[in-house]
Design a protein around this motif. Structure first.
Motif, short mmCIF file in Angstrom:
data_model
loop_
_atom_site.label_atom_id
_atom_site.label_comp_id
_atom_site.label_asym_id
_atom_site.label_seq_id
_atom_site.Cartn_x
_atom_site.Cartn_y
_atom_site.Cartn_z
N ASP A 280 0.80 -1.22 0.00
CA ASP A 280 0.00 0.00 0.00
C ASP A 280 0.83 1.27 0.00
O ASP A 280 0.30 2.35 0.19
N GLY A 281 2.12 1.11 -0.23
CA GLY A 281 2.97 2.28 -0.34
C GLY A 281 4.20 1.98 -1.18
O GLY A 281 4.74 0.86 -1.13
N ALA A 282 4.61 2.94 -1.98
CA ALA A 282 5.81 2.79 -2.81
C ALA A 282 6.69 4.01 -2.61
O ALA A 282 6.19 5.14 -2.54
N LEU A 283 8.01 3.79 -2.48
CA LEU A 283 8.93 4.92 -2.34
C LEU A 283 10.07 4.76 -3.33
O LEU A 283 10.45 3.64 -3.69
N THR A 284 10.59 5.88 -3.78
CA THR A 284 11.59 5.88 -4.83
C THR A 284 12.99 5.72 -4.25
O THR A 284 13.23 5.93 -3.06
N GLU A 285 13.93 5.36 -5.15
CA GLU A 285 15.34 5.20 -4.78
C GLU A 285 16.25 6.13 -5.56
O GLU A 285 17.34 6.47 -5.10
N THR A 286 15.82 6.52 -6.76
CA THR A 286 16.62 7.39 -7.61
C THR A 286 15.70 8.43 -8.25
O THR A 286 14.48 8.39 -8.06
N ALA A 287 16.27 9.31 -9.03
CA ALA A 287 15.48 10.34 -9.72
C ALA A 287 14.65 9.71 -10.84
O ALA A 287 14.92 8.62 -11.31
N ALA A 288 13.60 10.46 -11.24
CA ALA A 288 12.74 10.09 -12.37
C ALA A 288 12.03 8.76 -12.18
O ALA A 288 11.86 7.99 -13.12
N GLN A 289 11.61 8.50 -10.94
CA GLN A 289 10.75 7.36 -10.65
C GLN A 289 9.39 7.88 -10.19
O GLN A 289 9.32 8.71 -9.28
N ALA A 290 8.33 7.42 -10.84
CA ALA A 290 6.97 7.85 -10.49
C ALA A 290 6.29 6.74 -9.70
O ALA A 290 6.25 5.59 -10.15
N VAL A 291 5.76 7.09 -8.53
CA VAL A 291 5.05 6.12 -7.69
C VAL A 291 3.60 6.55 -7.58
O VAL A 291 3.28 7.74 -7.47
N TRP A 292 2.70 5.55 -7.59
CA TRP A 292 1.27 5.80 -7.70
C TRP A 292 0.47 4.98 -6.70
O TRP A 292 0.85 3.85 -6.37
N VAL A 293 -0.66 5.56 -6.24
CA VAL A 293 -1.65 4.82 -5.46
C VAL A 293 -3.04 5.15 -5.98
O VAL A 293 -3.28 6.23 -6.53
N ALA A 294 -3.95 4.19 -5.81
CA ALA A 294 -5.34 4.36 -6.21
C ALA A 294 -6.20 4.58 -4.98
O ALA A 294 -5.91 4.07 -3.90
N SER A 295 -7.28 5.35 -5.15
CA SER A 295 -8.19 5.58 -4.03
C SER A 295 -9.59 5.89 -4.56
O SER A 295 -9.77 6.29 -5.71
N ALA A 296 -10.57 5.68 -3.68
CA ALA A 296 -11.95 6.11 -3.96
C ALA A 296 -12.44 6.95 -2.79
O ALA A 296 -12.86 8.09 -2.97
N ASP A 297 -12.34 6.42 -1.56
CA ASP A 297 -12.62 7.19 -0.35
C ASP A 297 -11.43 7.21 0.59
O ASP A 297 -11.35 8.05 1.48
N CYS A 298 -10.51 6.25 0.42
CA CYS A 298 -9.31 6.19 1.26
C CYS A 298 -8.39 7.38 0.98
O CYS A 298 -8.55 8.09 -0.01
N ASN A 299 -7.42 7.55 1.86
CA ASN A 299 -6.49 8.68 1.75
C ASN A 299 -5.34 8.38 0.79
O ASN A 299 -4.57 7.45 1.02
N PRO A 300 -5.20 9.16 -0.28
CA PRO A 300 -3.97 9.10 -1.08
C PRO A 300 -2.98 10.11 -0.48
O PRO A 300 -3.28 11.30 -0.40
N ILE A 301 -1.82 9.64 -0.06
CA ILE A 301 -0.86 10.51 0.61
C ILE A 301 0.43 10.53 -0.19
O ILE A 301 1.03 9.47 -0.45
N LEU A 302 0.87 11.72 -0.60
CA LEU A 302 2.13 11.89 -1.30
C LEU A 302 3.12 12.57 -0.36
O LEU A 302 2.80 13.58 0.27
N ILE A 303 4.32 11.99 -0.27
CA ILE A 303 5.32 12.44 0.69
C ILE A 303 6.63 12.69 -0.04
O ILE A 303 7.03 11.89 -0.90
N ALA A 304 7.32 13.78 0.30
CA ALA A 304 8.60 14.11 -0.33
C ALA A 304 9.65 14.40 0.73
O ALA A 304 9.35 14.88 1.82
#
Length: 259
Positions: A81-105
């Protein structure tokens, strides 16, 4: 702090806190496009990563997705339920309908994470897991920026009292007693509480977005580095799918690209 953007006259949201990263909380108008079709809107040459979401607290890197993760046989997507990057130019995605989509930098490293946090994942503190994994790559809590995207609002999200207490246990001022009425009253007395009263016996209203915010604040992230989108998936059918409203398995995607 939240802005509407358009692509081919279709709307999506961005958060000013994440201005330095290409990102978007996409609306129902982009359905049925998948992450590999949405990534070029953010960054033409970024690689794309998504998961088969399971309402848990597993957060994976691209390397783990490719080499060690348990996968769904039908699609080959890694479970988590979560993906995090390791290098530049990697896009990580989550799907939601009522749940929380959280983007962290992470300002120190440029790496990012995308998290799907429903009530189950929130009770397991998945956003905290993602932050801790980002910090293992470098930086400290003052480098972390969090945008909590459109989700069902607390005033319309009815759950059982037991579920409400399970989700809010992590932000209680002291361990819960086990008595539902007493514990609910204690949590409802908190300032700007995420646990709201409901007219139906044995039910409460739950603001999962606020629980995630409080968990991250208690971790030590400054409050000004966390933002909640002022949009409710349940109450804005013109922009968002809502499982609670429609009882249909339709979703919108949220993604962010590392730099």
């Amino acid at each position: 702090m939240w802005q509407w953007q358009t692509r081919s006259e279709l709307p999506y949201l961005t958060c000013d806190l994440l201005t330095d990263w290409q990102h978007g909380f996409f609306t129902r108008q982009f359905a049925p496009r998948k992450p590999h079709e949405l990534t070029p809107i953010l960054a033409a040459h970024a690689s794309t990563y998504r998961l088969k979401q399971i309402h848990g607290k597993i957060v994976l890197t691209p390397t783990e997705i490719a080499t060690t993760a348990e996968v769904e046989v039908e699609t080959g997507n890694a479970l988590g339920d979560g993906a995090l990057t390791e290098t530049a130019a990697q896009a990580v995605w989550v799907a939601s309908a009522d749940c929380n989509p959280i983007l962290i930098a992470n300002r120190a490293t440029g790496n990012v994470a995308a998290v799907h946090a429903g009530w189950r994942g929130t009770s397991l503190q998945i956003a905290t897991v993602a932050v801790e994994r980002l910090l293992a790559q470098g930086g400290n809590l003052t480098d972390i920026i969090v945008a909590i995207g459109p989700a069902i609002a607390g005033e319309v999200y009815q759950v059982t009292t037991q579920v409400g207490l399970e989700v809010c246990a992590s932000i209680a001022p002291h361990p819960l007693s086990g008595d539902l009425e007493t514990d609910a009253a204690t949590l409802q007395a908190l300032p700007n509480s995420p646990l709201l009263t409901d007219a139906q016996a044995g039910r409460v209203r739950l603001d999962v977005r606020r629980v995630n915010q409080l968990q991250l604040e208690r971790l030590g992230i400054p409050v000004e580095q966390i933002s909640i989108a002022p949009h409710c998936t349940f109450q804005e059918p013109e922009h968002f799918f809502s499982y609670r409203r429609e009882k249909l398995k339709k979703i919108q995607w949220s993604g962010i690209v590392s730099k």
